[in-house]
Design a protein around this motif. Structure first.
Motif, PDB file in Angstrom:
ATOM      1  N   VAL A 191      12.059  -6.066   1.956  1.00  0.00           N
ATOM      2  CA  VAL A 191      13.264  -4.473   1.656  1.00  0.00           C
ATOM      3  C   VAL A 191      12.489  -3.453   2.468  1.00  0.00           C
ATOM      4  N   HIS A 192      12.803  -2.374   3.023  1.00  0.00           N
ATOM      5  CA  HIS A 192      12.454  -1.277   3.861  1.00  0.00           C
ATOM      6  C   HIS A 192      12.838  -0.039   2.910  1.00  0.00           C
ATOM      7  N   VAL A 193      12.484   1.003   2.204  1.00  0.00           N
ATOM      8  CA  VAL A 193      13.039   1.926   2.149  1.00  0.00           C
ATOM      9  C   VAL A 193      13.758   2.650   3.086  1.00  0.00           C
ATOM     10  N   SER A 194      13.083   2.581   3.885  1.00  0.00           N
ATOM     11  CA  SER A 194      13.239   3.812   5.778  1.00  0.00           C
ATOM     12  C   SER A 194      13.664   2.742   6.356  1.00  0.00           C
ATOM     13  N   ASN A 195      14.486   3.204   7.136  1.00  0.00           N
ATOM     14  CA  ASN A 195      15.170   1.915   8.463  1.00  0.00           C
ATOM     15  C   ASN A 195      13.982   2.250   9.175  1.00  0.00           C
ATOM     16  N   ILE A 221       9.640  -7.997  -1.660  1.00  0.00           N
ATOM     17  CA  ILE A 221       8.579  -7.709  -0.989  1.00  0.00           C
ATOM     18  C   ILE A 221       8.616  -6.635   0.163  1.00  0.00           C
ATOM     19  N   ASN A 222       7.947  -5.330  -0.739  1.00  0.00           N
ATOM     20  CA  ASN A 222       8.136  -4.260   0.554  1.00  0.00           C
ATOM     21  C   ASN A 222       6.361  -4.660   0.448  1.00  0.00           C
ATOM     22  N   PRO A 223       6.272  -4.854   1.810  1.00  0.00           N
ATOM     23  CA  PRO A 223       5.042  -4.840   1.996  1.00  0.00           C
ATOM     24  C   PRO A 223       4.374  -3.228   2.300  1.00  0.00           C
ATOM     25  N   GLY A 224       5.252  -2.279   2.514  1.00  0.00           N
ATOM     26  CA  GLY A 224       4.526  -0.888   2.881  1.00  0.00           C
ATOM     27  C   GLY A 224       4.057  -1.809   4.430  1.00  0.00           C
ATOM     28  N   ALA A 225       2.984  -0.113   4.729  1.00  0.00           N
ATOM     29  CA  ALA A 225       2.285  -0.138   5.945  1.00  0.00           C
ATOM     30  C   ALA A 225       1.745  -1.509   6.497  1.00  0.00           C
ATOM     31  N   LEU A 226       1.234  -2.953   5.322  1.00  0.00           N
ATOM     32  CA  LEU A 226       1.066  -4.334   5.959  1.00  0.00           C
ATOM     33  C   LEU A 226       2.339  -5.215   6.472  1.00  0.00           C
ATOM     34  N   THR A 227       3.443  -4.502   6.651  1.00  0.00           N
ATOM     35  CA  THR A 227       4.228  -4.912   6.823  1.00  0.00           C
ATOM     36  C   THR A 227       4.365  -5.328   8.733  1.00  0.00           C
ATOM     37  N   HIS A 228       3.669  -4.145   9.746  1.00  0.00           N
ATOM     38  CA  HIS A 228       3.416  -4.368  11.009  1.00  0.00           C
ATOM     39  C   HIS A 228       2.226  -4.692  11.410  1.00  0.00           C
ATOM     40  N   THR A 229       1.128  -5.305  10.321  1.00  0.00           N
ATOM     41  CA  THR A 229       0.013  -5.466  10.834  1.00  0.00           C
ATOM     42  C   THR A 229      -0.355  -6.154  10.150  1.00  0.00           C
ATOM     43  N   ARG A 231       6.873  10.384  -4.609  1.00  0.00           N
ATOM     44  CA  ARG A 231       6.079  11.427  -5.094  1.00  0.00           C
ATOM     45  C   ARG A 231       5.939  12.144  -3.825  1.00  0.00           C
ATOM     46  N   ARG A 232       5.095  10.918  -3.004  1.00  0.00           N
ATOM     47  CA  ARG A 232       5.479  12.326  -0.902  1.00  0.00           C
ATOM     48  C   ARG A 232       6.027  11.647  -0.837  1.00  0.00           C
ATOM     49  N   GLU A 233       6.614  12.847   0.926  1.00  0.00           N
ATOM     50  CA  GLU A 233       7.625  12.236   1.390  1.00  0.00           C
ATOM     51  C   GLU A 233       8.911  12.231   0.930  1.00  0.00           C
ATOM     52  N   PRO A 234       9.385  12.742  -0.338  1.00  0.00           N
ATOM     53  CA  PRO A 234      10.918  12.129  -0.279  1.00  0.00           C
ATOM     54  C   PRO A 234      11.374  12.508   0.537  1.00  0.00           C
ATOM     55  N   PRO A 292       0.811  -1.065   0.074  1.00  0.00           N
ATOM     56  CA  PRO A 292      -0.694  -0.477   0.208  1.00  0.00           C
ATOM     57  C   PRO A 292       0.710   1.640  -0.096  1.00  0.00           C
ATOM     58  N   ASN A 293       0.093   2.051  -0.577  1.00  0.00           N
ATOM     59  CA  ASN A 293       1.009   3.474  -0.762  1.00  0.00           C
ATOM     60  C   ASN A 293       2.566   3.480  -1.967  1.00  0.00           C
ATOM     61  N   LEU A 294       3.019   2.529  -1.673  1.00  0.00           N
ATOM     62  CA  LEU A 294       3.968   2.488  -2.158  1.00  0.00           C
ATOM     63  C   LEU A 294       4.081   2.835  -3.650  1.00  0.00           C
ATOM     64  N   ASN A 295       2.400   2.886  -4.721  1.00  0.00           N
ATOM     65  CA  ASN A 295       2.368   3.227  -6.025  1.00  0.00           C
ATOM     66  C   ASN A 295       3.075   5.101  -5.664  1.00  0.00           C
ATOM     67  N   LEU A 296       2.531   5.577  -4.921  1.00  0.00           N
ATOM     68  CA  LEU A 296       3.230   7.165  -4.161  1.00  0.00           C
ATOM     69  C   LEU A 296       4.993   7.219  -4.120  1.00  0.00           C
ATOM     70  N   LEU A 297       6.000   6.341  -4.459  1.00  0.00           N
ATOM     71  CA  LEU A 297       6.817   6.646  -3.992  1.00  0.00           C
ATOM     72  C   LEU A 297       7.539   7.475  -4.836  1.00  0.00           C
ATOM     73  N   ILE A 305      11.622  11.140   3.270  1.00  0.00           N
ATOM     74  CA  ILE A 305      12.179   9.936   4.243  1.00  0.00           C
ATOM     75  C   ILE A 305      12.059   8.650   2.321  1.00  0.00           C
ATOM     76  N   TYR A 306      11.728   8.682   1.751  1.00  0.00           N
ATOM     77  CA  TYR A 306      11.558   7.628   0.520  1.00  0.00           C
ATOM     78  C   TYR A 306      12.135   8.408  -0.487  1.00  0.00           C
ATOM     79  N   GLY A 307      12.792   8.987  -0.421  1.00  0.00           N
ATOM     80  CA  GLY A 307      13.629   9.544  -1.921  1.00  0.00           C
ATOM     81  C   GLY A 307      12.874  10.231  -2.993  1.00  0.00           C
ATOM     82  N   PHE A 350       5.701   2.086  16.137  1.00  0.00           N
ATOM     83  CA  PHE A 350       4.713   0.939  14.971  1.00  0.00           C
ATOM     84  C   PHE A 350       5.709   0.533  14.302  1.00  0.00           C
ATOM     85  N   ARG A 351       6.139   1.293  13.488  1.00  0.00           N
ATOM     86  CA  ARG A 351       6.981   0.750  12.418  1.00  0.00           C
ATOM     87  C   ARG A 351       8.388  -0.507  12.999  1.00  0.00           C
ATOM     88  N   ASN A 352       8.451  -0.732  13.863  1.00  0.00           N
ATOM     89  CA  ASN A 352       9.628  -1.217  14.863  1.00  0.00           C
ATOM     90  C   ASN A 352       9.246  -2.539  14.330  1.00  0.00           C
TER      91      ASN A 352
HETATM   92  O1  LIG Z   1      10.518   2.048   4.647  1.00  0.00           O
HETATM   93  C1  LIG Z   1       9.048   1.366   3.694  1.00  0.00           C
HETATM   94  O2  LIG Z   1       9.648   1.615   2.534  1.00  0.00           O
HETATM   95  C2  LIG Z   1       8.405   0.840   4.473  1.00  0.00           C
HETATM   96  O3  LIG Z   1       7.800   0.035   3.953  1.00  0.00           O
HETATM   97  C3  LIG Z   1       7.005   1.970   3.750  1.00  0.00           C
HETATM   98  C4  LIG Z   1       6.507   2.979   4.124  1.00  0.00           C
HETATM   99  C5  LIG Z   1       5.087   3.539   2.905  1.00  0.00           C
HETATM  100  C6  LIG Z   1       5.299   3.052   2.167  1.00  0.00           C
HETATM  101  C7  LIG Z   1       4.661   4.346   1.138  1.00  0.00           C
HETATM  102  C8  LIG Z   1       3.922   5.318   1.635  1.00  0.00           C
HETATM  103  C9  LIG Z   1       4.111   5.591   2.723  1.00  0.00           C
HETATM  104  S1  LIG Z   1       3.599   6.660   4.035  1.00  0.00           S
HETATM  105  C10 LIG Z   1       2.847   7.856   2.860  1.00  0.00           C
HETATM  106  C11 LIG Z   1       1.391   7.653   2.763  1.00  0.00           C
HETATM  107  C12 LIG Z   1       1.313   8.674   1.326  1.00  0.00           C
HETATM  108  C13 LIG Z   1       2.064   9.234   0.979  1.00  0.00           C
HETATM  109  C14 LIG Z   1       3.318   9.664   1.329  1.00  0.00           C
HETATM  110  C15 LIG Z   1       3.869   8.962   1.950  1.00  0.00           C
HETATM  111  C16 LIG Z   1       4.715   4.541   3.458  1.00  0.00           C
HETATM  112  C17 LIG Z   1       5.870   2.196   5.417  1.00  0.00           C
HETATM  113  O4  LIG Z   1       4.161   2.585   5.750  1.00  0.00           O
HETATM  114  C18 LIG Z   1       6.666   1.336   5.955  1.00  0.00           C
HETATM  115  O5  LIG Z   1       6.296   1.755   7.620  1.00  0.00           O
HETATM  116  C19 LIG Z   1       7.620   1.100   5.745  1.00  0.00           C
END
Ligand SMILES: O=C(O)[C@]1(O)C=C(c2cccc(Sc3ccccc3)c2)[C@@H](O)[C@H](O)C1
Length: 167
Positions: free
Chosen positions: A117-121, A91-99, A18-21, A11-16, A23-25, A128-130
Motif C-alpha cells: 500500500v502507498h497513500v501517494s501515487n 504493508i506500507n514500507p514507506g521509504a523502505l519501498t525504494h531501498t 501530521r506532516r505533508e497533509p 518509517p515516518n508513517l507515525n507522522l501520517l 500529499i498524505y492527507g 527515486f520513488r517510482n
Molecule cells: O505514499 C506512501 O504511502 C509512501 O509509501 C510513504 C512515504 C512516506 C511516509 C511517511 C512520511 C513520508 S515523508 C515525511 C517525512 C517526515 C514528515 C512528513 C513527511 C513519506 C514515502 O517515503 C514513500 O515513497 C511513499
C-alpha cells in the motif's frame, strides 16, 4: 486456528496526517489502524498492527509472523503459546519501498502473501520513488488512493483469509 492480518507501516508513517497533509492527507496512523481493525473484525478476522522507523525491526516482525525470530518461542523451553496464524500481510514500507532488499527478502522468506500500500501515487512522484523492491512479488499493490488504499488492501486481505477458511 484464528487467522489474522498483520498491518505493517514503515518509517515516518507515525507522522501520517501530521506532516505533508497535501500529499498524505490528514488521517492519522492511529485512525487508519483503528479503521482497519474494525473492517477486519466485520469479516471475523483479527488484525494486528505494527509501525517502526527501523528496517531491522520490520524484518524481525515479518519473521515473527511466520513463527521465527527472537520472540518466536519462550527461552525456558515452555511450549510456545499457540499464536494466531498470520495469513496475509498488508504493508506500507514507506521509504523502505525504494531501498530495502532486506524487507523484500524477509517477505519472500516467510512465504506469506502480502499487499503493498502507498497513500501517494509513487509513480507520479520523484524518480527515486517510482521503483518498488516489493511490487513484483506482491499479491496486490494499491497506490495513489490516499488512506482508502488501506481499506482496499484490508478488504482484499480479509477475503483471502476467508477463502483460506473455505468461507
Ligand atoms: O505514499 C506512501 O504511502 C509512501 O509509501 C510513504 C512515504 C512516506 C511516509 C511517511 C512520511 C513520508 S515523508 C515525511 C517525512 C517526515 C514528515 C512528513 C513527511 C513519506 C514515502 O517515503 C514513500 O515513497 C511513499
Amino acid at each position: 486456528m484464528t487467522r489474522r492480518i498483520l498491518l505493517i507501516n514503515g518509517p515516518n508513517l507515525n507522522l501520517l496526517g501530521r506532516r505533508e497533509p497535501h500529499i498524505y492527507g490528514k488521517t492519522t496512523l492511529a485512525e487508519v489502524e483503528e479503521q482497519a481493525r474494525s473492517q477486519a473484525a466485520s469479516h471475523g478476522v483479527e488484525l494486528e498492527t505494527f509501525q517502526s522507523n527501523h528496517e531491522g525491526a520490520i524484518v524481525d516482525r515479518i519473521q515473527e509472523a511466520a513463527g521465527w525470530g527472537p520472540n518466536a518461542a519462550p527461552k525456558d523451553g515452555a511450549a510456545a503459546q499457540e499464536q494466531p496464524k498470520v495469513s496475509v500481510i498488508v504493508i506500507n514500507p514507506g521509504a523502505l519501498t525504494h531501498t530495502s532488499v532486506a524487507v523484500r527478502d524477509a517477505l519472500l522468506g516467510v512465504d506469506i502473501p502480502f499487499v503493498e500500500v502507498h497513500v501517494s501515487n509513487i509513480h507520479a512522484r520523484e524518480p527515486f520513488r517510482n521503483h518498488s523492491h516489493l511490487s513484483d512479488k506482491a499479491a496486490a499493490v494499491v497506490c495513489g488512493m490516499g488512506v482508502y488504499g488501506y481499506t482496499a488492501a484490508v478488504e482484499f486481505a480479509a477475503r483471502h483469509v476467508r477463502a483460506e477458511d473455505g468461507k
